[in-house]
Design a protein around this motif. Sequence first.
Motif, PDB file in Angstrom:
ATOM      1  N   VAL A   1       0.856  -1.186   0.000  1.00  0.00           N
ATOM      2  CA  VAL A   1       0.000   0.000   0.000  1.00  0.00           C
ATOM      3  C   VAL A   1       0.893   1.237   0.000  1.00  0.00           C
ATOM      4  CG1 VAL A   1      -1.783   1.277   1.250  1.00  0.00           C
ATOM      5  CG2 VAL A   1      -1.846  -1.221   1.216  1.00  0.00           C
ATOM      6  N   ASN A   2       0.934   1.963  -1.105  1.00  0.00           N
ATOM      7  CA  ASN A   2       1.773   3.157  -1.217  1.00  0.00           C
ATOM      8  C   ASN A   2       1.322   4.202  -0.197  1.00  0.00           C
ATOM      9  OD1 ASN A   2       2.671   1.673  -3.357  1.00  0.00           O
ATOM     10  ND2 ASN A   2       2.113   3.140  -4.923  1.00  0.00           N
ATOM     11  N   THR A   3       2.233   4.605   0.685  1.00  0.00           N
ATOM     12  CA  THR A   3       1.869   5.390   1.862  1.00  0.00           C
ATOM     13  C   THR A   3       2.624   6.718   1.892  1.00  0.00           C
ATOM     14  OG1 THR A   3       1.499   3.339   3.094  1.00  0.00           O
ATOM     15  CG2 THR A   3       1.724   5.363   4.385  1.00  0.00           C
ATOM     16  N   LEU A   4       1.901   7.778   2.251  1.00  0.00           N
ATOM     17  CA  LEU A   4       2.485   9.108   2.439  1.00  0.00           C
ATOM     18  C   LEU A   4       2.210   9.565   3.864  1.00  0.00           C
ATOM     19  CD1 LEU A   4       3.787  11.747   1.363  1.00  0.00           C
ATOM     20  CD2 LEU A   4       1.488  12.473   0.686  1.00  0.00           C
ATOM     21  N   TRP A   5       3.272   9.964   4.567  1.00  0.00           N
ATOM     22  CA  TRP A   5       3.160  10.424   5.953  1.00  0.00           C
ATOM     23  C   TRP A   5       3.273  11.943   6.006  1.00  0.00           C
ATOM     24  CZ3 TRP A   5       2.422   9.953  11.093  1.00  0.00           C
ATOM     25  CH2 TRP A   5       2.127   8.690  11.598  1.00  0.00           C
ATOM     26  N   GLY A   6       2.318  12.577   6.657  1.00  0.00           N
ATOM     27  CA  GLY A   6       2.390  14.004   6.939  1.00  0.00           C
ATOM     28  C   GLY A   6       2.471  14.208   8.434  1.00  0.00           C
ATOM     29  N   SER A   7       3.695  14.241   8.958  1.00  0.00           N
ATOM     30  CA  SER A   7       3.895  14.366  10.400  1.00  0.00           C
ATOM     31  C   SER A   7       4.270  15.805  10.725  1.00  0.00           C
ATOM     32  CB  SER A   7       5.003  13.407  10.861  1.00  0.00           C
ATOM     33  OG  SER A   7       5.256  13.578  12.241  1.00  0.00           O
ATOM     34  N   PHE A   8       3.327  16.543  11.294  1.00  0.00           N
ATOM     35  CA  PHE A   8       3.564  17.942  11.640  1.00  0.00           C
ATOM     36  C   PHE A   8       4.014  18.099  13.093  1.00  0.00           C
ATOM     37  CE2 PHE A   8       0.030  17.665   8.586  1.00  0.00           C
ATOM     38  CZ  PHE A   8       0.677  18.210   7.486  1.00  0.00           C
ATOM     39  N   GLU A   9       3.861  17.032  13.883  1.00  0.00           N
ATOM     40  CA  GLU A   9       4.153  17.110  15.311  1.00  0.00           C
ATOM     41  C   GLU A   9       5.575  16.674  15.629  1.00  0.00           C
ATOM     42  OE1 GLU A   9       1.989  15.874  19.527  1.00  0.00           O
ATOM     43  OE2 GLU A   9       1.019  15.489  17.610  1.00  0.00           O
ATOM     44  N   ILE A  10       6.048  15.596  14.986  1.00  0.00           N
ATOM     45  CA  ILE A  10       7.435  15.162  15.182  1.00  0.00           C
ATOM     46  C   ILE A  10       8.124  15.150  13.820  1.00  0.00           C
ATOM     47  CG2 ILE A  10       6.823  13.786  17.187  1.00  0.00           C
ATOM     48  CD1 ILE A  10       7.089  11.296  15.477  1.00  0.00           C
ATOM     49  N   ASN A  11       9.432  15.353  13.811  1.00  0.00           N
ATOM     50  CA  ASN A  11      10.135  15.441  12.532  1.00  0.00           C
ATOM     51  C   ASN A  11      10.277  14.066  11.887  1.00  0.00           C
ATOM     52  OD1 ASN A  11      12.657  14.156  13.457  1.00  0.00           O
ATOM     53  ND2 ASN A  11      12.936  16.026  14.648  1.00  0.00           N
TER      54      ASN A  11
ATOM     55  N   PHE B   1       7.448  10.717   2.798  1.00  0.00           N
ATOM     56  CA  PHE B   1       7.188  11.644   3.893  1.00  0.00           C
ATOM     57  C   PHE B   1       7.049  13.057   3.343  1.00  0.00           C
ATOM     58  CE2 PHE B   1       8.199   8.662   7.264  1.00  0.00           C
ATOM     59  CZ  PHE B   1       9.092   7.790   6.656  1.00  0.00           C
ATOM     60  N   MET B   2       6.088  13.801   3.855  1.00  0.00           N
ATOM     61  CA  MET B   2       6.018  15.231   3.566  1.00  0.00           C
ATOM     62  C   MET B   2       7.109  15.945   4.363  1.00  0.00           C
ATOM     63  SD  MET B   2       1.961  16.172   3.616  1.00  0.00           S
ATOM     64  CE  MET B   2       0.713  15.036   3.022  1.00  0.00           C
ATOM     65  N   THR B   3       7.593  17.055   3.819  1.00  0.00           N
ATOM     66  CA  THR B   3       8.657  17.798   4.499  1.00  0.00           C
ATOM     67  C   THR B   3       8.112  18.885   5.408  1.00  0.00           C
ATOM     68  OG1 THR B   3       8.835  19.256   2.576  1.00  0.00           O
ATOM     69  CG2 THR B   3      10.311  17.367   2.656  1.00  0.00           C
ATOM     70  N   PHE B   4       6.798  18.938   5.605  1.00  0.00           N
ATOM     71  CA  PHE B   4       6.207  19.944   6.482  1.00  0.00           C
ATOM     72  C   PHE B   4       6.523  19.624   7.943  1.00  0.00           C
ATOM     73  CE2 PHE B   4       2.869  20.129   3.011  1.00  0.00           C
ATOM     74  CZ  PHE B   4       3.387  21.286   2.463  1.00  0.00           C
ATOM     75  N   HIS B   5       6.571  20.664   8.765  1.00  0.00           N
ATOM     76  CA  HIS B   5       6.707  20.499  10.210  1.00  0.00           C
ATOM     77  C   HIS B   5       6.137  21.740  10.875  1.00  0.00           C
ATOM     78  CE1 HIS B   5       8.150  18.709  13.882  1.00  0.00           C
ATOM     79  NE2 HIS B   5       8.766  19.825  14.216  1.00  0.00           N
TER      80      HIS B   5
END
Length: 716
Positions: A461-471, A509-513
């Motif tokens: 399952v192709n997965t994209l993580w948007g973690s804004f809380e931890i890097n 992974f998204m590069t947002f933080h």
Amino acid sequence: MWRSWLLKGTTCLLQVAAPRLLHQRHFSSLSVRLSVRLLHRTPCALHLRVNAQSWSRAFKKDAKSTVEFPTSPITVTDIKQYLRSKEIPFHDGYSCLHIPSIFVDPSTRRDSFSLFVDKTTGQFLCKDTQVEGSWEDLQDCLEVMQSGEQDSLSPHVLLGYPESLEEQEERERELREVQRIWSSSAPFADLPEDEVQLIKAMFQITKISNVTLKKFGVRLFKPTRSLVFPWFGGPDSSLKGVKLLSAQNTDNGRVIYNEATVPKSNSYHNLFGLHLVGRMDSEVVLTGHELDALAVSQAAGLPSVALPRGVSCLPPILLPYLEQFKRVTLWLGGDVLSWEASKIFSRKLGLKRCMLVRPGEYRPCPAEALAQGKNLSHVLKTSIPAAHKSIVSFKQLREDVYGELINTDQVAGVKWTRFLELNRILKGHRKGELTVFTGPTGSGKTTFISEYALDLCMQGVNTLWGSFEINNVRLAKIMLTQFAMQRLEENLEQYDFWADKFEELPLYFMTFHGQQNIKAVLDTMQHAVYMYDINHIVIDNLQFMMGQENLSVDKFAVQDHIIGAFRKFATNSSCHVTLIIHPRKEEDGRELQMASIFGSAKASQEADNVVILQEKKLVTAPGRRSLQVTKNRFDGDVGIFPLDFIKSSLTFSSPVKGKLKLKKVPPKAGNEEEEVEAAVKKAEVKKERATKTTKTTKTPNTKTPAAGGESTKKSQ
């Protein structure tokens, strides 16, 4: 004047400078951004040498593992306006714009429109020279070419970007491995007939002729008894890579296929069979596997190609090679998951020219259909258009409904392997749904959801993580620990082994933080779905997108808007979105409910699934956790099951039976005097209850004989 001279000088430098000279950065002016961007256009790897005690290793960061939001998202209107302003002719294709290649001398051009610009991303590819790059790269090239009054640029402007020594060695090693496998494999015409029949029976391709195998260049790699499918690419159709396919029989009589590619899968961009397609062919059949392409070509006599990674991905870099076809028939398999992939891929290819082969009992995948003696030409003629109107009748939905009825297990979605109880309740992970996940602060929401998503990612399952809380580094460390099921800081010698395996997962992974704008996040998600065929997106968490909105607007209205946007995205993109939301403050010791979700009305209404990580505070341990499903729109089943946290691997599992129960923490803790007083009162209450029990047991002995006789009669 000076700008013109500088641009001309830059052009000359790019065309005649030695590669070693091009490694250096000496320019900071905006006017010469071409020399910086083109020569360093792909930051393929960042290398750092780290020494720790007696060992050392090279760290490499792959640019493809992160998904960055483009500073200025491009639209097809912007691309067309720019090309018109530069007086560059173009043809409006299905998924790309076609323009004359600026990397080929006009006098030697075979095809006047051989450079393709993706309408969605602006990325381009020149089919004659294999030069590719971003929309900004193409703009810079056009600016320099026209400013220097030149008809074309050297293709080495973009092909000569710097490579580190490690990257060069790895690329050369892979090329040597490709040649070794190819030279060590044998054509089927050179094998004994009995061995050929044995291999065909093993792969269930007894009806595939040796002529077809020779036509596509399929060979046998004897050391592993694997089929070898070659990748011929480039202007000279040279050997670029190979895919090895091995077969394994299961206990129930089914055959499981295992694939391996050289180079690695993230660099294996190939349409198997493309080298056999003629320049004048206008129709092609797109299949999910190489064996299916062989079956279609032999039985239907049509040009057929296979996707490099099956139905999981259609890389946009391959779209230019499909532009010449006026009709593309997608026959990706015979199950519901392949049917869903067909409908998604048809959007990339252009709905108007795509035809879809419905799955069903009489329409399995091409290889199986050929083995069963079915007429593949007839099946292709019964394909349906991908384009559809806004209103449909049941007659048009009839086959889809029947397909869901006979494939109930596949319709339920991808199953978890680590959380079997979750399969019992939710039945599976399905595309196009919105899952809302919540839990108390500090209960391990991110740790659990990372393993929850990792489980699915390990199954393709192709997965994209948007973690804004931890890097991302910390998140990747958690997921790698869960993947290896051990603390790698205690086993550093195993790091490369597990990191190599982890790198093969379709995980981004998204590069947002920190706090982000919802529009930027949605644009990045849309870009990732198009580029990497993402099926699952995790957003951790909702609250980090509310701080960037207008402060004068009610925060609940802002949250409703964001949730509605995610709901719409999941439906339109056929992508599952898991949204983590913090709960409201509840009393200690009180379990969370659906109403505990912050701004719960819209969240619970729009969500297909609501999952809560419950935690009961304990005296002698961090807490006893359980997972509760309070909403399941698929079939309505809800429930709760316990979890055990294994600290050594940061994973969750079902608890061991017979485990000792732990004392609960009282809801409120007072001072010592109040605790002593409460304990004294509790002891007095117990003493009074014991006294009453003793009196009750003595009462029957004082009853009259009549009462006793009556009691005896009743007992008899």
